[in-house]
Design a protein around this motif. Structure first.
Motif, PDB file in Angstrom:
ATOM      1  N   LEU A   1      -2.834   5.006  -3.554  1.00  0.00           N
ATOM      2  CA  LEU A   1      -4.057   5.636  -3.060  1.00  0.00           C
ATOM      3  C   LEU A   1      -3.784   7.053  -2.587  1.00  0.00           C
ATOM      4  N   ASP A   2      -4.798   7.916  -2.682  1.00  0.00           N
ATOM      5  CA  ASP A   2      -4.686   9.188  -1.975  1.00  0.00           C
ATOM      6  C   ASP A   2      -5.396   9.058  -0.629  1.00  0.00           C
TER       7      ASP A   2
ATOM      8  N   LEU B   1       0.839  -1.195   0.000  1.00  0.00           N
ATOM      9  CA  LEU B   1       0.000   0.000   0.000  1.00  0.00           C
ATOM     10  C   LEU B   1       0.871   1.240   0.000  1.00  0.00           C
ATOM     11  N   ASN B   2       0.566   2.156  -0.922  1.00  0.00           N
ATOM     12  CA  ASN B   2       1.212   3.460  -0.952  1.00  0.00           C
ATOM     13  C   ASN B   2       0.114   4.517  -0.852  1.00  0.00           C
ATOM     14  N   ILE B   3       0.171   5.338   0.184  1.00  0.00           N
ATOM     15  CA  ILE B   3      -0.873   6.339   0.418  1.00  0.00           C
ATOM     16  C   ILE B   3      -0.236   7.721   0.404  1.00  0.00           C
TER      17      ILE B   3
ATOM     18  N   LEU C   1      -4.687   2.169  -9.221  1.00  0.00           N
ATOM     19  CA  LEU C   1      -4.650   3.619  -9.035  1.00  0.00           C
ATOM     20  C   LEU C   1      -6.043   4.044  -8.591  1.00  0.00           C
ATOM     21  N   VAL C   2      -6.171   4.439  -7.321  1.00  0.00           N
ATOM     22  CA  VAL C   2      -7.496   4.752  -6.785  1.00  0.00           C
ATOM     23  C   VAL C   2      -7.424   6.046  -5.984  1.00  0.00           C
ATOM     24  N   THR C   3      -8.208   7.020  -6.389  1.00  0.00           N
ATOM     25  CA  THR C   3      -8.236   8.302  -5.691  1.00  0.00           C
ATOM     26  C   THR C   3      -9.682   8.773  -5.524  1.00  0.00           C
ATOM     27  N   GLY C   4      -9.898   9.597  -4.515  1.00  0.00           N
ATOM     28  CA  GLY C   4     -11.201  10.218  -4.333  1.00  0.00           C
ATOM     29  C   GLY C   4     -11.994   9.642  -3.175  1.00  0.00           C
ATOM     30  N   GLU C   5     -12.691  10.518  -2.485  1.00  0.00           N
ATOM     31  CA  GLU C   5     -13.472  10.126  -1.306  1.00  0.00           C
ATOM     32  C   GLU C   5     -14.589   9.157  -1.653  1.00  0.00           C
ATOM     33  N   ASN C   6     -15.104   9.238  -2.887  1.00  0.00           N
ATOM     34  CA  ASN C   6     -16.196   8.344  -3.287  1.00  0.00           C
ATOM     35  C   ASN C   6     -15.770   6.890  -3.362  1.00  0.00           C
ATOM     36  N   LYS C   7     -14.467   6.630  -3.301  1.00  0.00           N
ATOM     37  CA  LYS C   7     -13.968   5.242  -3.346  1.00  0.00           C
ATOM     38  C   LYS C   7     -13.710   4.661  -1.962  1.00  0.00           C
TER      39      LYS C   7
ATOM     40  N   GLU D   1      -2.514  14.222  -7.244  1.00  0.00           N
ATOM     41  CA  GLU D   1      -1.356  14.667  -8.018  1.00  0.00           C
ATOM     42  C   GLU D   1      -0.084  13.975  -7.542  1.00  0.00           C
ATOM     43  N   GLU D   2       0.044  13.796  -6.225  1.00  0.00           N
ATOM     44  CA  GLU D   2       1.207  13.085  -5.709  1.00  0.00           C
ATOM     45  C   GLU D   2       1.147  11.606  -6.083  1.00  0.00           C
ATOM     46  N   VAL D   3      -0.057  11.040  -6.101  1.00  0.00           N
ATOM     47  CA  VAL D   3      -0.213   9.666  -6.591  1.00  0.00           C
ATOM     48  C   VAL D   3       0.333   9.547  -8.009  1.00  0.00           C
ATOM     49  N   ALA D   4      -0.008  10.522  -8.853  1.00  0.00           N
ATOM     50  CA  ALA D   4       0.455  10.505 -10.244  1.00  0.00           C
ATOM     51  C   ALA D   4       1.973  10.579 -10.330  1.00  0.00           C
ATOM     52  N   ILE D   5       2.572  11.429  -9.517  1.00  0.00           N
ATOM     53  CA  ILE D   5       4.033  11.574  -9.528  1.00  0.00           C
ATOM     54  C   ILE D   5       4.705  10.289  -9.063  1.00  0.00           C
TER      55      ILE D   5
END
Length: 237
Positions: free
Chosen positions: A227-228, A3-5, A188-194, A10-14
């Motif tokens: 993840l973010d 797990l990488n959080i 690749l999963v980002t966003g509160e809805n997830k 944007e940091e996830v993308a980098i």
């Protein structure tokens, strides 16, 4: 599983782009299945803008799923990838292996399945990607395997025709046997809805077994989540 959080998408993308660049640097020829969606779009922009050192000459790009639309349609994953990545990098045209979303769906599922058999190395008698990049919907779907068609995960075919539960739109998707045979798989999963589905899947509680994303378990045991904090806020770390 790793797990990488990170604090932002944007940091996830980098961070993913750095991982991706390092992976390409380790091997001359790579076969990679891409994902559509909002997070890959940010990743593609990052790769095209800030990772100019990548040598794309030995990279072969495929798609884990595609909507059954023309390549010029705004819903096409291929069109999005061309706009945000392929048009901005130096990659041989013959290394781009798109799903022909404009074709008759059942015939295209067979054609793309045969293409994977022909072009990818094989292990366990299945095609083997070096990397499969996945997203996850807020319903727990991944690739284009949705909860109402979770049986498609265990198909004996490399590709199947899936149907979106709300729109009825047909899609071509790779299946579980291809995903789990990959050398490495990345979410690749980002966003509160997830956050709810991420929590159930990673904590293995609630209705997690109903979600296709919970079935991702590569034989190599190399599964990495990027993840973010919004998506990861409820998991037990």
């Amino acid at each position: 599983m790793k797990l990488n959080i990170y604090n932002t998408k944007e940091e996830v993308a980098i961070r993913f782009s750095t991982y991706f660049s390092n992976l390409i640097g380790k091997k001359k020829n790579l076969h990679i299945a891409l994902s559509g969606g909002s997070t890959p779009k940010i990743v593609f922009d990052e790769l095209a803008t800030n990772f100019l050192e990548i040598d794309w000459s030995g990279v072969h790009l495929y798609w884990g799923d595609e909507r059954c639309v023309s390549p010029s349609d705004n819903e096409s994953n291929y069109k999005m990838t061309v706009s945000h990545l392929i048009s901005k990098i130096n990659i041989p045209e013959e290394n781009i292996h798109r799903v022909l979303g404009e074709n008759e769906p059942l015939k295209e599922a067979v054609r793309y399945s045969n293409l994977l058999d022909a072009l990818l190395p094989r292990e366990n008698n299945f095609p083997k990607f070096d990397l499969v990049v996945l997203g996850m919907g807020d319903d727990g779907h991944t690739a284009s395997i949705f909860p109402h068609e979770i049986h498609l995960w265990n198909s004996e075919n490399n590709c199947e025709v899936a149907v979106h539960p709300d729109s009825g739109q047909k899609r071509i998707t790779i299946t579980g046997r291809v995903i789990n045979n990959a050398k490495e798989v990345v979410f690749l999963v980002t966003g509160e809805n997830k956050k709810d589905k991420v929590t159930e899947i990673l904590n293995k509680n609630g209705s997690y077994t109903d979600y296709p994303a919970s079935l991702v378990a590569p034989k190599s045991e190399k599964l990495i989540w990027f993840l973010d904090v919004d998506a990861a806020q409820k998991i037990d770390v």
